[in-house]
Design a protein around this motif. Structure first.
Motif, short mmCIF file in Angstrom:
data_model
loop_
_atom_site.label_atom_id
_atom_site.label_comp_id
_atom_site.label_asym_id
_atom_site.label_seq_id
_atom_site.Cartn_x
_atom_site.Cartn_y
_atom_site.Cartn_z
N GLY A 248 12.17 52.10 37.36
CA GLY A 248 11.63 50.80 36.98
C GLY A 248 12.60 49.68 37.34
O GLY A 248 13.13 49.62 38.45
N ALA A 249 12.88 48.81 36.39
CA ALA A 249 13.76 47.66 36.62
C ALA A 249 15.15 48.06 37.07
O ALA A 249 15.82 47.31 37.80
N GLY B 50 33.31 50.86 17.67
CA GLY B 50 34.26 49.79 17.39
C GLY B 50 34.73 48.99 18.57
O GLY B 50 35.63 48.15 18.44
N GLY B 51 34.12 49.19 19.76
CA GLY B 51 34.51 48.41 20.92
C GLY B 51 33.73 47.12 21.03
O GLY B 51 32.65 46.97 20.44
N TYR B 52 34.31 46.14 21.78
CA TYR B 52 33.53 44.97 22.18
C TYR B 52 32.88 45.32 23.50
O TYR B 52 33.57 45.59 24.49
N VAL B 53 31.56 45.32 23.56
CA VAL B 53 30.84 45.87 24.71
C VAL B 53 29.88 44.83 25.29
O VAL B 53 29.15 44.16 24.55
N ALA B 54 29.90 44.71 26.62
CA ALA B 54 28.96 43.85 27.33
C ALA B 54 28.20 44.69 28.35
O ALA B 54 28.79 45.51 29.05
N MET B 55 26.89 44.47 28.44
CA MET B 55 26.01 45.28 29.27
C MET B 55 25.53 44.51 30.49
O MET B 55 25.08 43.37 30.38
N MET B 56 25.64 45.15 31.67
CA MET B 56 25.10 44.61 32.92
C MET B 56 24.06 45.58 33.45
O MET B 56 24.24 46.80 33.36
N GLY B 57 22.98 45.05 34.02
CA GLY B 57 21.90 45.88 34.52
C GLY B 57 20.61 45.08 34.43
O GLY B 57 20.62 43.85 34.56
N ALA B 58 19.49 45.76 34.19
CA ALA B 58 18.20 45.06 34.14
C ALA B 58 17.20 45.79 33.27
O ALA B 58 17.16 47.03 33.26
N VAL B 59 16.40 45.02 32.56
CA VAL B 59 15.21 45.53 31.89
C VAL B 59 14.01 44.89 32.56
O VAL B 59 14.13 43.93 33.32
N GLY B 60 12.82 45.42 32.28
CA GLY B 60 11.61 44.88 32.87
C GLY B 60 11.06 43.71 32.07
O GLY B 60 11.55 43.37 30.99
N SER B 61 10.00 43.12 32.62
CA SER B 61 9.35 41.98 31.95
C SER B 61 8.25 42.45 31.00
O SER B 61 7.43 41.65 30.55
N ASP B 62 8.24 43.75 30.69
CA ASP B 62 7.22 44.31 29.80
C ASP B 62 7.72 44.35 28.36
O ASP B 62 8.85 43.91 28.05
N ALA B 63 6.88 44.87 27.48
CA ALA B 63 7.25 44.96 26.06
C ALA B 63 8.45 45.87 25.86
O ALA B 63 9.28 45.61 24.98
N GLY C 188 8.16 43.30 36.38
CA GLY C 188 7.66 44.66 36.45
C GLY C 188 8.11 45.49 35.27
O GLY C 188 8.69 44.99 34.31
N PRO C 189 7.85 46.80 35.36
CA PRO C 189 8.13 47.67 34.22
C PRO C 189 9.61 47.98 34.04
O PRO C 189 10.39 47.99 35.00
#
Length: 295
Positions: A111-112, A52-65, A89-90
């Motif tokens: 990875g990322a 039930g929280g309003y959540v915002a995510m900071m960080g990184a994902v890769g450019s892969d699937a 990258g991955p």
């Protein structure tokens, strides 16, 4: 609605289910394999959003699937991903073996996540608007410290899950309001195996501590309050992956709502109990209505 900022990891969990985990040099045959979105940061974000929280995510994902899947999973759970970077990258991966008793062993490849060495433009402004900032140790420590110090500058409550456990610099601990290790992480941080004694030691560095004790529940201690234990619900665990992150994310929502600590811990414990009765990490995390019904 409680505003929660999460600075942390986003991984794809590659999960093998086996009767028993292989020993060194041993090969075993598993019964099932799954790819499940995870990462301690993303897991805590999903848990908090579903609670039930309003959540915002900071960080990184890769450019892969995997990166596309990870972002989509967060969005589907109601997490704001506007400040979640895409790195060439991955994506990060976690290679998990789950045995028939619900125990697990995990190898994480960053990875990322390893590219997140500091806050990015917009991150501090987001942190400044939050009620709580959730941090873990699956990002480079420089980024974790940046986030904690930004939260301190803006009077935002900081919650750190010290996993994977490692020695923590004094400047990071001095910027943390609530530390949530499990009993093994608490022992690594303090050199003390007894959770009550470990909690006392940790209180010399941070104002509040919650040590999660698995099936034995959780131990709370603060500089103003004597320690007390909240028992866990007796259940048959199917998969304990993600239980700790479910507990932390749900607890953050409850504390942000101003609930008394013991009530908040019981509510988070209920959420964790629901989580371990289902396979997977983010896929097993309960929604607020389920937690309220089971409480």
């Amino acid at each position: 609605m409680t505003g929660i900022a999460v600075l942390g990891s986003t991984n794809m969990d590659l999960v093998a289910y086996v009767a028993h985990a292989p020993k060194r040099g041993e090969t075993v045959t598993g019964r099932e394999f799954r790819t499940i979105p995870g990462g301690k940061g993303a897991n805590q974000a999903v848990a908090a959003a579903r609670a039930g929280g309003y959540v915002a995510m900071m960080g990184a994902v890769g450019s892969d699937a995997f990166g596309d899947q990870l972002r989509a999973t967060l969005i589907a759970s109601g997490v704001d991903t506007d400040l979640l970077r895409t790195a060439d990258g991955p994506s990060g991966t976690a290679h998990i073996v789950v045995d028939d008793e619900g125990g697990n062993a995990i190898v994480v490849i960053p990875g990322a996540n390893g590219t997140v060495t500091s806050l990015a433009p917009g991150d501090e402004a987001l942190i400044a608007t939050a009620d709580l900032l959730l941090l873990q140790l699956e990002l480079p420590l420089t980024a974790v410290l940046d986030g904690a110090e930004a939260a301190r500058r803006h009077g935002v409550r900081t919650v750190l899950t010290p996993a994977p456990a490692r020695p923590l610099p004094p400047e990071l601990l001095s910027a943390i309001d609530l530390l949530i290790p499990n009993e093994h992480e608490a022992a690594t941080l303090t050199g003390v195996t007894d959770p009550h004694k470990a909690a006392v030691e940790l209180l010399s560095h941070v104002p509040e501590v919650v040590i999660t004790l698995g099936a034995a529940g959780s131990l709370y201690a603060s500089r103003d309050t004597g320690p007390f234990t909240v028992p866990a619900r007796p259940i048959d665990a199917v998969d304990t992956t993600g239980a700790g992150d479910t507990f932390v994310g749900t607890l953050a929502v409850a504390l942000g709502e101003g609930r008394p600590v013991e009530e908040a811990l019981r509510w988070a414990s209920t959420a964790a109990a629901l989580c371990v009765q289902r396979p997977g990490a983010s896929t097993s995390m309960p929604y607020r209505s389920e937690i309220d019904t089971a409480s």
